[in-house]
Write a protein that holds these residues in place. Structure first.
Motif, PDB file in Angstrom:
ATOM      1  N   MET A 107      86.317  21.261  39.302  1.00 29.02           N
ATOM      2  CA  MET A 107      86.145  19.913  39.838  1.00 29.02           C
ATOM      3  C   MET A 107      86.760  18.911  38.878  1.00 29.02           C
ATOM      4  O   MET A 107      86.879  19.174  37.679  1.00 29.02           O
ATOM      5  N   ILE A 108      87.120  17.743  39.380  1.00 29.39           N
ATOM      6  CA  ILE A 108      87.447  16.627  38.502  1.00 29.39           C
ATOM      7  C   ILE A 108      86.151  16.106  37.890  1.00 29.39           C
ATOM      8  O   ILE A 108      85.098  16.093  38.529  1.00 29.39           O
ATOM      9  N   MET A 109      86.237  15.673  36.632  1.00 27.02           N
ATOM     10  CA  MET A 109      85.063  15.107  35.954  1.00 27.02           C
ATOM     11  C   MET A 109      85.459  13.826  35.245  1.00 27.02           C
ATOM     12  O   MET A 109      86.520  13.739  34.616  1.00 27.02           O
ATOM     13  N   ASN A 110      84.617  12.812  35.368  1.00 28.02           N
ATOM     14  CA  ASN A 110      84.768  11.541  34.652  1.00 28.02           C
ATOM     15  C   ASN A 110      83.519  11.334  33.809  1.00 28.02           C
ATOM     16  O   ASN A 110      82.450  11.026  34.334  1.00 28.02           O
ATOM     17  N   ASP A 111      83.661  11.541  32.519  1.00 24.96           N
ATOM     18  CA  ASP A 111      82.546  11.400  31.586  1.00 24.96           C
ATOM     19  C   ASP A 111      82.435   9.933  31.180  1.00 24.96           C
ATOM     20  O   ASP A 111      82.995   9.509  30.163  1.00 24.96           O
ATOM     21  N   ILE A 112      81.725   9.155  31.978  1.00 23.62           N
ATOM     22  CA  ILE A 112      81.575   7.722  31.712  1.00 23.62           C
ATOM     23  C   ILE A 112      80.863   7.525  30.364  1.00 23.62           C
ATOM     24  O   ILE A 112      79.851   8.171  30.089  1.00 23.62           O
ATOM     25  N   SER A 113      81.406   6.628  29.527  1.00 18.62           N
ATOM     26  CA  SER A 113      80.904   6.488  28.157  1.00 18.62           C
ATOM     27  C   SER A 113      80.733   5.026  27.774  1.00 18.62           C
ATOM     28  O   SER A 113      81.623   4.214  28.011  1.00 18.62           O
ATOM     29  N   ALA A 114      79.588   4.731  27.162  1.00 20.19           N
ATOM     30  CA  ALA A 114      79.333   3.400  26.597  1.00 20.19           C
ATOM     31  C   ALA A 114      79.618   3.503  25.105  1.00 20.19           C
ATOM     32  O   ALA A 114      78.796   3.989  24.324  1.00 20.19           O
ATOM     33  N   ARG A 115      80.791   3.060  24.685  1.00 17.54           N
ATOM     34  CA  ARG A 115      81.281   3.379  23.348  1.00 17.54           C
ATOM     35  C   ARG A 115      80.479   2.712  22.229  1.00 17.54           C
ATOM     36  O   ARG A 115      80.282   3.313  21.168  1.00 17.54           O
ATOM     37  N   THR A 116      80.030   1.486  22.425  1.00 20.00           N
ATOM     38  CA  THR A 116      79.273   0.852  21.346  1.00 20.00           C
ATOM     39  C   THR A 116      77.969   1.596  21.101  1.00 20.00           C
ATOM     40  O   THR A 116      77.612   1.894  19.950  1.00 20.00           O
ATOM     41  N   LEU A 117      77.244   1.932  22.161  1.00 21.32           N
ATOM     42  CA  LEU A 117      76.024   2.720  21.997  1.00 21.32           C
ATOM     43  C   LEU A 117      76.330   4.066  21.347  1.00 21.32           C
ATOM     44  O   LEU A 117      75.599   4.525  20.456  1.00 21.32           O
ATOM     45  N   GLN A 118      77.414   4.692  21.768  1.00 16.44           N
ATOM     46  CA  GLN A 118      77.779   5.996  21.229  1.00 16.44           C
ATOM     47  C   GLN A 118      78.070   5.918  19.725  1.00 16.44           C
ATOM     48  O   GLN A 118      77.584   6.740  18.941  1.00 16.44           O
ATOM     49  N   MET A 119      78.878   4.957  19.319  1.00 16.14           N
ATOM     50  CA  MET A 119      79.265   4.861  17.910  1.00 16.14           C
ATOM     51  C   MET A 119      78.082   4.478  17.019  1.00 16.14           C
ATOM     52  O   MET A 119      77.971   4.939  15.877  1.00 16.14           O
ATOM     53  N   GLU A 120      77.189   3.645  17.530  1.00 16.09           N
ATOM     54  CA  GLU A 120      76.007   3.279  16.749  1.00 16.09           C
ATOM     55  C   GLU A 120      75.146   4.504  16.460  1.00 16.09           C
ATOM     56  O   GLU A 120      74.715   4.722  15.329  1.00 16.09           O
ATOM     57  N   GLU A 121      74.898   5.308  17.477  1.00 15.86           N
ATOM     58  CA  GLU A 121      74.004   6.443  17.273  1.00 15.86           C
ATOM     59  C   GLU A 121      74.658   7.559  16.465  1.00 15.86           C
ATOM     60  O   GLU A 121      73.988   8.257  15.691  1.00 15.86           O
ATOM     61  N   MET A 122      75.981   7.731  16.595  1.00 19.45           N
ATOM     62  CA  MET A 122      76.645   8.827  15.889  1.00 19.45           C
ATOM     63  C   MET A 122      76.788   8.550  14.392  1.00 19.45           C
ATOM     64  O   MET A 122      77.083   9.468  13.617  1.00 19.45           O
ATOM     65  N   LYS A 123      76.557   7.306  13.958  1.00 11.96           N
ATOM     66  CA  LYS A 123      76.477   7.026  12.528  1.00 11.96           C
ATOM     67  C   LYS A 123      75.321   7.787  11.883  1.00 11.96           C
ATOM     68  O   LYS A 123      75.335   8.034  10.673  1.00 11.96           O
ATOM     69  N   LEU A 124      74.341   8.152  12.690  1.00 15.00           N
ATOM     70  CA  LEU A 124      73.188   8.910  12.198  1.00 15.00           C
ATOM     71  C   LEU A 124      73.408  10.419  12.317  1.00 15.00           C
ATOM     72  O   LEU A 124      72.480  11.209  12.142  1.00 15.00           O
ATOM     73  N   ASN A 125      74.654  10.819  12.617  1.00 13.77           N
ATOM     74  CA  ASN A 125      75.037  12.233  12.731  1.00 13.77           C
ATOM     75  C   ASN A 125      74.270  12.971  13.821  1.00 13.77           C
ATOM     76  O   ASN A 125      74.008  14.183  13.714  1.00 13.77           O
ATOM     77  N   LEU A 126      73.922  12.247  14.873  1.00 16.29           N
ATOM     78  CA  LEU A 126      73.367  12.847  16.082  1.00 16.29           C
ATOM     79  C   LEU A 126      74.071  12.214  17.276  1.00 16.29           C
ATOM     80  O   LEU A 126      74.675  11.153  17.180  1.00 16.29           O
ATOM     81  N   GLY A 127      73.940  12.867  18.423  1.00 17.42           N
ATOM     82  CA  GLY A 127      74.592  12.349  19.606  1.00 17.42           C
ATOM     83  C   GLY A 127      75.934  13.011  19.820  1.00 17.42           C
ATOM     84  O   GLY A 127      76.294  13.934  19.092  1.00 17.42           O
ATOM     85  N   PRO A 128      76.717  12.536  20.813  1.00 18.13           N
ATOM     86  CA  PRO A 128      76.404  11.374  21.654  1.00 18.13           C
ATOM     87  C   PRO A 128      75.226  11.634  22.593  1.00 18.13           C
ATOM     88  O   PRO A 128      75.054  12.748  23.077  1.00 18.13           O
ATOM     89  N   ALA A 129      74.438  10.600  22.795  1.00 20.14           N
ATOM     90  CA  ALA A 129      73.282  10.711  23.694  1.00 20.14           C
ATOM     91  C   ALA A 129      73.211   9.481  24.594  1.00 20.14           C
ATOM     92  O   ALA A 129      73.664   9.513  25.728  1.00 20.14           O
ATOM     93  N   LYS A 130      72.703   8.357  24.072  1.00 21.13           N
ATOM     94  CA  LYS A 130      72.565   7.172  24.927  1.00 21.13           C
ATOM     95  C   LYS A 130      73.917   6.629  25.374  1.00 21.13           C
ATOM     96  O   LYS A 130      74.007   5.957  26.392  1.00 21.13           O
ATOM     97  N   GLY A 131      74.953   6.912  24.634  1.00 18.29           N
ATOM     98  CA  GLY A 131      76.271   6.474  25.052  1.00 18.29           C
ATOM     99  C   GLY A 131      76.851   7.267  26.205  1.00 18.29           C
ATOM    100  O   GLY A 131      77.879   6.896  26.768  1.00 18.29           O
TER     101      GLY A 131
END
Length: 324
Positions: free
Chosen positions: A169-193
């Protein structure tokens, strides 16, 4: 076969898609499964019977149906995945994204395929994608292809893994980049992004439909590889182009990694990861690297996103804003 999940009356229905015409499976033959969940759980005999029914419809001259993609609500082909994993299989995307941030290419990319878990209960099909206000802070698309698993297995070698794939199937992984980058500074995620919307569709395409596009896998790798052109347009403007054959890790190898020490199940969905040039994060980074005055582009309310992949069809979505 090309299979869709649609709404007829008030009921969810599994149907064959032939051109623009829709044939509910249980109307073609009452013994065929009438939902994608049932199809994925059924045995090889039933799947063979479905393929025979589909091919018969393709060659028939008198079959008619009142349903088309223009007068029917189309849902995600796999509306309730048992799990959702997304891989990181395109070297071009990984290399370019890291280069744009001033980072060296990570050596571990060539050692094993990696993936993360996303929200399998936030699946969207064609149509509206609802986003909350914080999602609009650098809202992004990601152009990918996904597979769905059709039988249970564990410790599956890549040489056998393609047999576990029900379709593509085609897939579009919609991403909220600011939320993603904030949480990944903690070396976890992506989750909320990532957890608010993943789009798949418009149909599930079985491997036999793609055989004419099959090519050799990358040197030193194992698994089915297909020459499928991929593109994404936003508001009618082409922004991304790539090809599925450029996956540096095959889906078979990704399945081998995923199934190490754990069971995979019918209905599990696995994404390829973003194709090279396949998101604004990468495109903006390259643009700013070449021109400090480059104007970044992100998705906004009302944007129309159209993804095309050879053999897999066209996936169309539009962004809407919600507040709760």
């Amino acid at each position: 076969m090309k299979l869709i999940t649609c709404i007829l009356g008030e009921n969810e229905c599994l149907a064959f898609l032939i051109g623009t015409h829709i044939y509910p499976c249980d109307k073609v033959d009452k013994y065929l499964p009438n939902t994608m969940d049932r199809y994925l759980l059924t045995d090889h005999t039933v799947k063979t019977a479905m393929r025979e029914a589909y091919l018969s419809l393709c060659t028939a001259t008198t079959n008619s149906t009142p349903y088309t993609i223009d007068n029917t609500i189309i849902n995600a082909p796999v509306p309730r995945p048992g799990s959702l994993r997304d891989a990181y299989a395109f070297r071009q995307h990984v290399y370019t994204s890291r280069r744009n941030r001033g980072l060296e290419m990570i050596a571990e990319f060539d050692q094993f395929p990696v993936f993360y878990f996303s929200n399998h209960r936030a699946i969207c099909g064609p149509g509206a994608v609802a986003c909350m206000p914080k999602h609009f802070d650098k809202l992004d698309f990601e152009l990918e292809v996904a597979i769905v698993i059709q039988k249970q297995g564990r410790n599956i070698p890549a040489s056998e893994a393609d047999d576990y794939i029900a379709g593509y199937m085609i897939m579009n992984d919609i991403s909220a980049r600011t939320l993603q980058m904030e949480e990944m500074k903690l070396n976890l995620g992506p989750a909320k992004g990532k957890d608010f919307a993943t789009v798949i569709g418009p149909c599930l395409v079985t491997a036999d439909e793609l055989e004419k596009y099959r090519v050799d896998p990358p040197k030193g790798h194992v698994g089915a590889t297909y020459n499928l052109e991929m593109s994404c347009s936003v508001n009618g403007k082409l922004v991304s182009m790539g090809n599925l054959r450029d996956m540096d890790w095959t889906f078979a190898e990704i399945i081998e990694r995923i199934s190490y020490g754990v069971d995979i199940f019918p209905g599990d969905v696995i994404g390829s990861g973003t194709v090279g040039t396949g998101c604004f994060l990468e495109l903006n980074g390259t643009g700013k690297l070449n021109d400090p005055d480059y104007k970044e582009q992100w998705l906004t309310e009302g944007d129309e996103i159209t993804m095309n992949v050879t053999g897999l069809g066209q996936l169309e979505n539009h962004i809407v804003r919600i507040n709760n």
